[in-house]
Design a protein around this motif. Structure first.
Motif, PDB file in Angstrom:
ATOM      1  N   GLY A 108      37.751  39.062  39.137  1.00 57.04           N
ATOM      2  CA  GLY A 108      38.593  37.997  40.442  1.00 57.04           C
ATOM      3  C   GLY A 108      40.575  38.177  39.863  1.00 57.04           C
ATOM      4  O   GLY A 108      40.688  38.685  39.186  1.00 57.04           O
ATOM      5  N   THR A 109      40.703  37.141  40.979  1.00 58.21           N
ATOM      6  CA  THR A 109      42.203  37.297  40.850  1.00 58.21           C
ATOM      7  C   THR A 109      42.513  35.503  39.746  1.00 58.21           C
ATOM      8  O   THR A 109      44.020  35.123  39.886  1.00 58.21           O
ATOM      9  CB  THR A 109      43.038  37.341  41.759  1.00 58.21           C
ATOM     10  OG1 THR A 109      42.802  36.410  42.905  1.00 58.21           O
ATOM     11  CG2 THR A 109      43.008  39.192  42.297  1.00 58.21           C
ATOM     12  N   ASP A 110      41.877  34.862  39.383  1.00 56.78           N
ATOM     13  CA  ASP A 110      41.722  33.628  39.487  1.00 56.78           C
ATOM     14  C   ASP A 110      42.564  33.467  38.291  1.00 56.78           C
ATOM     15  O   ASP A 110      43.623  32.962  38.305  1.00 56.78           O
ATOM     16  CB  ASP A 110      40.442  33.007  39.612  1.00 56.78           C
ATOM     17  CG  ASP A 110      40.141  32.519  41.059  1.00 56.78           C
ATOM     18  OD1 ASP A 110      40.727  32.703  41.711  1.00 56.78           O
ATOM     19  OD2 ASP A 110      38.684  31.931  40.874  1.00 56.78           O
ATOM     20  N   ARG A 111      42.122  34.234  37.080  1.00 48.77           N
ATOM     21  CA  ARG A 111      43.423  34.671  36.036  1.00 48.77           C
ATOM     22  C   ARG A 111      44.431  34.177  35.915  1.00 48.77           C
ATOM     23  O   ARG A 111      45.168  34.873  35.127  1.00 48.77           O
ATOM     24  CB  ARG A 111      42.228  34.645  34.986  1.00 48.77           C
ATOM     25  CG  ARG A 111      42.395  36.598  35.576  1.00 48.77           C
ATOM     26  CD  ARG A 111      41.788  37.658  34.794  1.00 48.77           C
ATOM     27  NE  ARG A 111      41.718  38.712  34.780  1.00 48.77           N
ATOM     28  CZ  ARG A 111      42.753  39.983  33.944  1.00 48.77           C
ATOM     29  NH1 ARG A 111      43.540  39.359  32.918  1.00 48.77           N
ATOM     30  NH2 ARG A 111      42.230  40.542  34.658  1.00 48.77           N
TER      31      ARG A 111
ATOM     32  N   GLY B  71      44.990  39.084  46.643  1.00 48.82           N
ATOM     33  CA  GLY B  71      45.510  37.704  46.058  1.00 48.82           C
ATOM     34  C   GLY B  71      46.582  37.365  47.504  1.00 48.82           C
ATOM     35  O   GLY B  71      46.886  38.170  48.473  1.00 48.82           O
TER      36      GLY B  71
END
Length: 367
Positions: free
Chosen positions: A37-40, A72
């Motif tokens: 995912g893109t959270d980081r 994102g």
């Protein structure tokens, strides 16, 4: 078909094939990056303004990556006290690497080189902005120089000036090899500033500050690199432009996720004064780039059309998707032409009077 036409067609097909191969080669690494995912890619959300420290923040814009279409979602918050607009949450170091990758270099290098390399008149106008204040600077540092196209064009305006370039990408090294800059500095400006102390008659930052994670540090570095009596030349998008409100997410200078900070001109003037500069010129009409409507139409068309192939997509688009994309973009040509004519001929002469200028430029002398 003539021999020249045949070679041209073959070259175009080879170019398409080469790009497809490069995309395919990059796809596994991108898919690995996106697997979690893109959270980081995002830091914790701020609750205060990075410019003035106030805690009265309101969302100004929510959007996606409209140029590369990488996954994102991005939010720009505005400070109700000082008007500063900034990406919140801001990209982490991993996020900056991910979203910049293949934008200015790699897959995007040829496109960006063509975009920036063909704007000689604009670059000369930027150099001419210094003439009333220092017509014969001996040393000039262009921060965020990219491939050095500004420096190459500025030599025709200031033939006696030595132009150096600084950037954190390898584009500045290419600029040195091509002879566009006399000396290349690669790295972060604040880290390099001590070795450049009081070395330059002029330091320029053209559409650079908005990319910085900490604009205040960049301004302090500029104060260190400019000699007393020398000048700092800054150009940035104007968040107070009426186009920013009228066009919303389709206003090109928002450029998410690369643009992190948007400073109203009063804020930047005040900060420069606090650092020991005197602002000697403010321009709005001159730095305006008449592409707002054209870019908005293109972004909307490109967003609506099926995606073209990119390594951050799980798989290449099929023939039907490619055909639909070509059909939609072709249907949009009349709108693109109309937008271009409005930008360049109808609205450009009135841009400053109507508050439509999409950028502003400050010239500040170091006291």
């Amino acid at each position: 078909m003539t021999e020249q036409e045949d070679k041209g067609g073959t070259g175009r097909e080879a170019g398409k094939g080469d790009k497809a191969a490069r995309v395919a080669a990059l796809r596994p690494a991108y898919q690995d990056d996106l697997a979690a995912g893109t959270d980081r890619f995002f830091a914790a959300r701020r609750t205060d303004c990075p410019w003035c420290g106030a805690d009265r923040l309101t969302p100004r814009l929510r959007t996606t990556d409209l140029l590369q279409h990488k996954p994102g979602h991005f939010t720009l918050d505005r400070c109700a006290d000082c008007g500063h607009t900034f990406q919140n949450p801001q990209l982490t170091e991993d996020g900056l690497e991910f979203y910049y990758r293949d934008f200015y270099d790699g897959l995007g290098e040829q496109r960006m080189s063509g975009t920036f390399g063909g704007r000689t008149a604009m670059y000369q106008g930027r150099a001419e902005a210094m003439l009333p204040h220092d017509p014969t600077p001996k040393t000039w540092l262009d921060v965020g120089t990219g491939h050095g196209h500004f420096c190459a064009a500025a030599r025709s305006v200031l033939p006696g000036t030595s132009f150096d370039g600084l950037d954190f990408t390898d584009g500045v090294e290419l600029a040195a090899r091509e002879g566009r800059v006399d000396h290349a500095y690669r790295g972060a400006f604040p880290a390099l500033a001590p070795e450049l102390a009081a070395r330059y008659d002029v330091v320029s930052m053209f559409h650079y500050l908005e990319h910085s994670t900490d604009p205040d540090r960049e301004l302090r570095a500029a104060h260190e690199a400019v000699r007393p009596g020398g000048h700092l030349l800054i150009e940035v998008p104007d968040p107070e432009s009426r186009y920013a409100r009228l066009l919303g997410r389709w206003w090109l200078p928002w450029l998410q996720p690369q643009h992190l900070h948007f400073m109203p001109v009063a804020n930047l003037r005040r900060r420069l004064t606090e650092l020991g500069f005197t602002v000697v010129a403010e321009q709005h009409a001159e730095p305006h780039d008449p592409v707002d409507l054209l870019a908005a139409v293109w972004l909307a068309l490109d967003h609506t059309a099926p995606r073209e192939d990119a390594p951050w997509l799980p798989e290449p688009p099929g023939p039907l998707s490619r055909g639909l994309r070509a059909t939609l973009l072709l249907a949009g040509v009349p709108a693109l032409i109309t937008a271009t004519l409005l930008d360049r001929f109808a609205l450009r002469p009135l841009s400053h009077r109507l508050g439509l200028s999409n950028a502003y430029r400050l010239v500040a002398r170091r006291d």
